[in-house]
Design an enzyme around this catalytic site. Structure first.
Site, PDB file in Angstrom:
ATOM      1  NE  ARG A 188      -2.547  -1.032   3.406  1.00 19.17           N
ATOM      2  CZ  ARG A 188      -2.569  -2.156   4.258  1.00 19.17           C
ATOM      3  NH1 ARG A 188      -2.879  -3.395   3.604  1.00 19.17           N
ATOM      4  NH2 ARG A 188      -2.116  -2.150   5.390  1.00 19.17           N
ATOM      5  CE  LYS A 224     -14.100  10.575   0.590  1.00 20.81           C
ATOM      6  NZ  LYS A 224     -13.863   9.502  -0.471  1.00 20.81           N
ATOM      7  CD  GLU A 235     -17.525  11.185  -2.020  1.00 21.23           C
ATOM      8  OE1 GLU A 235     -16.670  11.063  -0.912  1.00 21.23           O
ATOM      9  OE2 GLU A 235     -17.646  10.527  -2.862  1.00 21.23           O
ATOM     10  CE  LYS A 285     -15.368  12.435  -4.103  1.00 20.47           C
ATOM     11  NZ  LYS A 285     -13.613  12.023  -4.027  1.00 20.47           N
TER      12      LYS A 285
HETATM   13  P1  13P Z   1     -14.241   7.252  -7.283  1.00 22.43           P
HETATM   14  O1  13P Z   1     -13.979   8.606  -8.208  1.00 22.43           O
HETATM   15  O2  13P Z   1     -13.707   5.927  -7.544  1.00 22.43           O
HETATM   16  O3  13P Z   1     -15.740   7.236  -7.174  1.00 22.43           O
HETATM   17  O4  13P Z   1     -13.837   7.683  -5.764  1.00 22.43           O
HETATM   18  C1  13P Z   1     -14.124   9.052  -5.321  1.00 22.43           C
HETATM   19  C2  13P Z   1     -14.268   9.034  -3.837  1.00 22.43           C
HETATM   20  O5  13P Z   1     -13.526   9.447  -3.110  1.00 22.43           O
HETATM   21  C3  13P Z   1     -15.298   8.289  -3.407  1.00 22.43           C
HETATM   22  O6  13P Z   1     -15.587   8.587  -1.916  1.00 22.43           O
END
Ligand code: 13P
Length: 342
Positions: A48, A138, A179, A221
């Protein structure tokens, strides 16, 4: 207003600076395992670290990328030459961000629906992340489309949690990236995705307002308005662009400094085309539209890398190509021909 108002404003603006977007590399342990399974490598701490090293130290990425979202493990790791990842980013002019939700868990009493956890102890965790270099965070909420769902209760509970998280972030001097992701895995039409996304965003901004979250210091987002993957009729690029912009105009305050999209399972090229179509057709929106892709930026690079150090250079080139394409899409200047030249 947070005592960090000036810094929050600066950070939020920089996140969506012209032609720049966010690279999401915040896969949780179960998610990164899934990604590594796809290239048949084991999800060890060393693997990772090596993979995130490639993404973080890709030279030249700072022309296209304003920030990267890290996972708790990643923000504590270092490059091969021993530089802590957050410092390696800051040295390139890229802002470190951090995923702080503790995952979307089954919502009690609501079969098939999820609620994101992680509010307990968040104030203390945010203080530590800020010390480690994080300037934005986030929190992902998941809204599932299905028979009779999403319920109002699921949308409300997730919006409430997002607002609580956002308020704590601003108090700590960290820009919240809120998000709410309406999933695209079902067989629904784009019209249903529109309705669910609109309901979700109305509730989100209502909760943000009620909980005294400063819109000026919040980045949204969100998913695009797309057809579910299993829907027999798929909305075309223009329809996705038009319906997404219509949905945002109907729900998002003009004072939000920027909106970034997740890719959510779209192919890399389509995620770029959709973003480009929006920016090419709509030049006078209240906010910049940019990207915060995970899979759509990483997929090709991950395959090219395949866990082998001798592939790092080639994988870096592939990553930079996708970053550049999406940077141009922020300006409405991407063209599919760029894929052939790659
Ligand atoms: P994806 O663009 O793969 O959907 O991932 C963005 C992300 O941070 C999802 O929480």
């Amino acid at each position: 207003m947070s005592k960090f108002a000036a810094q929050l404003e600066e950070t939020a603006k920089a996140m969506v600076a012209k032609g720049k977007g966010i690279l999401a590399i915040d896969e949780s342990s179960p998610t990164i395992k899934k990604r590594f399974d796809s290239i048949k490598i084991e999800s060890t701490e060393a693997n990772r670290r090596a993979y995130r090293d490639l993404l973080i130290t890709a030279r030249g990425g700072n022309q296209y990328i304003s920030g990267m979202i890290l996972f708790d493990e990643t923000i504590r790791q270092s490059t091969s030459s021993g530089v802590p990842f957050p410092k390696a980013l800051i040295d390139q002019g890229i802002m470190p961000g951090i995923k702080v939700d503790a995952g979307a868990k089954d919502m009690a009493g609501h079969p098939g629906e999820k609620i994101s956890e992680g509010l307990d102890g968040l104030r203390e965790r945010l203080a530590e992340y800020r010390q480690l270099g994080a300037r934005f965070a986030k929190w992902r909420a998941v809204i599932t489309i299905g028979a009779g769902i999403p319920s109002a209760a699921c949308i409300e509970a997730n919006a409430h949690a997002l607002a609580r998280y956002a308020a704590l972030c601003q108090e700590a001097g960290i820009v919240p990236m809120v998000e709410p992701e309406t999933l695209m895995d079902a067989d629904n039409t784009a019209a249903t995705c529109y309705d669910v996304t609109e309901r979700t965003l109305h509730e989100l901004f209502n909760q943000l307002y009620r909980q005294n979250v400063a819109m000026e210091h919040t980045i949204l987002k969100v998913n695009m308005v797309v057809s579910g993957k299993k829907c027999p009729t798929q909305a075309g690029v223009k329809e996705v662009a038009d319906q997404t912009v219509r949905c945002l105009l109907n729900t998002v305050p003009a004072s939000i400094p920027g909106i970034v999209f997740l890719s959510g399972g779209q192919s890399s090229a389509l995620a770029t085309e959709h973003l480009n179509a929006m920016n090419a057709a709509y030049k006078h929106l209240p906010w910049p539209l940019s990207f915060s892709y995970g899979r759509a930026l990483q997929e090709d690079a991950l395959k090219t890398w395949a866990g082998k150090s001798e592939n790092v250079e080639a994988a870096t080139r592939v990553l930079l190509h996708r970053e550049k394409c999406n940077s141009l899409a922020c300006l409405g200047k991407y063209s599919a021909d760029m894929e052939k030249a790659a």
